[in-house]
Scaffold this motif. Structure first.
Motif, PDB file in Angstrom:
ATOM      1  N   ARG A   1      -5.853   3.669  -7.416  1.00  0.00           N
ATOM      2  CA  ARG A   1      -4.552   3.079  -7.762  1.00  0.00           C
ATOM      3  C   ARG A   1      -4.570   1.561  -7.607  1.00  0.00           C
ATOM      4  NH1 ARG A   1      -1.618   8.031  -4.675  1.00  0.00           N
ATOM      5  NH2 ARG A   1      -1.714   9.481  -6.423  1.00  0.00           N
ATOM      6  N   ILE A   2      -5.282   1.073  -6.624  1.00  0.00           N
ATOM      7  CA  ILE A   2      -5.414  -0.377  -6.460  1.00  0.00           C
ATOM      8  C   ILE A   2      -6.142  -0.979  -7.653  1.00  0.00           C
ATOM      9  CG2 ILE A   2      -6.638  -2.145  -5.110  1.00  0.00           C
ATOM     10  CD1 ILE A   2      -5.787  -0.598  -2.587  1.00  0.00           C
TER      11      ILE A   2
ATOM     12  N   GLN B   1      -7.875   8.102  -3.783  1.00  0.00           N
ATOM     13  CA  GLN B   1      -6.707   7.825  -4.625  1.00  0.00           C
ATOM     14  C   GLN B   1      -6.178   6.414  -4.423  1.00  0.00           C
ATOM     15  OE1 GLN B   1      -3.662  10.842  -4.722  1.00  0.00           O
ATOM     16  NE2 GLN B   1      -5.181  12.465  -4.570  1.00  0.00           N
ATOM     17  N   VAL B   2      -6.164   5.936  -3.183  1.00  0.00           N
ATOM     18  CA  VAL B   2      -5.686   4.581  -2.916  1.00  0.00           C
ATOM     19  C   VAL B   2      -6.557   3.564  -3.650  1.00  0.00           C
ATOM     20  CG1 VAL B   2      -5.506   2.815  -1.102  1.00  0.00           C
ATOM     21  CG2 VAL B   2      -4.485   5.071  -0.751  1.00  0.00           C
TER      22      VAL B   2
ATOM     23  N   LYS C   1       2.989   2.232  -1.918  1.00  0.00           N
ATOM     24  CA  LYS C   1       3.147   2.823  -3.250  1.00  0.00           C
ATOM     25  C   LYS C   1       1.880   3.509  -3.752  1.00  0.00           C
ATOM     26  CE  LYS C   1       2.253  -1.028  -6.394  1.00  0.00           C
ATOM     27  NZ  LYS C   1       2.854  -1.869  -7.400  1.00  0.00           N
ATOM     28  N   TYR C   2       0.783   3.425  -3.001  1.00  0.00           N
ATOM     29  CA  TYR C   2      -0.474   4.030  -3.429  1.00  0.00           C
ATOM     30  C   TYR C   2      -0.748   5.390  -2.807  1.00  0.00           C
ATOM     31  CZ  TYR C   2      -1.319  -0.684  -5.057  1.00  0.00           C
ATOM     32  OH  TYR C   2      -1.202  -1.893  -5.680  1.00  0.00           O
ATOM     33  N   SER C   3      -0.019   5.772  -1.792  1.00  0.00           N
ATOM     34  CA  SER C   3      -0.301   6.999  -1.060  1.00  0.00           C
ATOM     35  C   SER C   3       0.900   7.931  -1.071  1.00  0.00           C
ATOM     36  CB  SER C   3      -0.671   6.659   0.390  1.00  0.00           C
ATOM     37  OG  SER C   3      -0.734   7.827   1.170  1.00  0.00           O
TER      38      SER C   3
ATOM     39  N   ARG D   1      -5.167   1.347 -16.760  1.00  0.00           N
ATOM     40  CA  ARG D   1      -5.742   2.554 -16.160  1.00  0.00           C
ATOM     41  C   ARG D   1      -7.070   2.850 -16.850  1.00  0.00           C
ATOM     42  NH1 ARG D   1      -4.700   6.517 -12.876  1.00  0.00           N
ATOM     43  NH2 ARG D   1      -5.129   8.677 -13.369  1.00  0.00           N
TER      44      ARG D   1
ATOM     45  N   TYR E   1       0.806  -1.211   0.000  1.00  0.00           N
ATOM     46  CA  TYR E   1       0.000   0.000   0.000  1.00  0.00           C
ATOM     47  C   TYR E   1       0.844   1.268   0.000  1.00  0.00           C
ATOM     48  CZ  TYR E   1      -4.234  -2.678   1.183  1.00  0.00           C
ATOM     49  OH  TYR E   1      -5.285  -3.541   1.189  1.00  0.00           O
TER      50      TYR E   1
ATOM     51  N   THR F   1      -6.204   0.107 -10.699  1.00  0.00           N
ATOM     52  CA  THR F   1      -5.267   0.099 -11.831  1.00  0.00           C
ATOM     53  C   THR F   1      -4.316  -1.089 -11.743  1.00  0.00           C
ATOM     54  OG1 THR F   1      -5.387   2.496 -12.083  1.00  0.00           O
ATOM     55  CG2 THR F   1      -3.439   1.404 -13.002  1.00  0.00           C
ATOM     56  N   ASP F   2      -3.751  -1.332 -10.569  1.00  0.00           N
ATOM     57  CA  ASP F   2      -2.836  -2.466 -10.411  1.00  0.00           C
ATOM     58  C   ASP F   2      -3.559  -3.802 -10.569  1.00  0.00           C
ATOM     59  OD1 ASP F   2      -0.485  -1.109 -10.159  1.00  0.00           O
ATOM     60  OD2 ASP F   2      -0.112  -1.704  -8.085  1.00  0.00           O
TER      61      ASP F   2
END
Length: 178
Positions: free
Chosen positions: A155-156, A151-152, A29-31, A164, A27, A158-159
């Motif tokens: 981004r999760i 945002q978290v 890398k998401y914040s 995206r 996590y 997307t991964d």
């Protein structure tokens, strides 16, 4: 208690999403504000995490613990010191595939829910610069918490999906005063 609750659709099976969410150290890398996560455990109940946050001139280390799991639908946690806070990830398998998913494959709705009492933060928890009050910091942080939750989750997604896309994020609850 203030609450944050956001959710979105993920174009994957619930079990795959749950396995991804259990891997909490990723996590960081998401914040923009979460700089490091270390784990003591495998994500099962009793697993403890140390989360290092940095914002403005402030740094803080939160300690959390997984309190309950119900794979592949739920992961509960709580903060173990300095603030009364708890939350969960919930994953619901969807019966029909929404338009956001390009394939006919499985989809689920992922929920991030957090409840916290900002008044439970005591003096001395955060080393504040001179002439900066804890109330001022809490007032500034509340909107950031909601934005970060959004945002978290984006981004999760997307991964998880490997691409995206515009994420239709539903905001169910926001903190008081935001």
């Amino acid at each position: 208690m203030d609450r944050i609750h956001v959710s979105t659709v993920v174009c994957m099976p619930a079990a795959a999403v749950y396995d991804f969410l259990v891997d909490f150290p990723r996590y960081a890398k998401y914040s923009a504000y979460l700089t490091d996560v270390t784990a003591d455990g495998d994500g099962s109940p009793g697993t403890q995490y140390r989360l290092r946050f940095a914002w403005w001139k402030l740094a803080y280390i939160a300690r959390t613990e997984v309190t309950d799991v119900d794979p592949p639908t739920r992961l509960d946690w709580r903060v173990t010191k300095d603030i009364d806070a708890r939350g969960c990830w919930r994953v619901e398998e969807l019966d029909s595939v929404p338009a956001a998913c390009p394939d006919e494959g499985p989809a689920c709705r992922v929920h991030l829910e957090v409840a916290f009492d900002p008044d439970s933060v005591g003096d001395g928890v955060v080393d504040l610069p001179r002439f900066v009050s804890l109330d001022w910091v809490i007032g500034k942080v509340k909107p950031i918490l909601l934005d970060e939750a959004e945002q978290v989750v984006e981004r999760i997604v997307t991964d998880l999906e490997g691409r995206r896309r515009d994420v239709d994020l539903v905001v169910h609850d926001t903190p008081d005063g935001v």
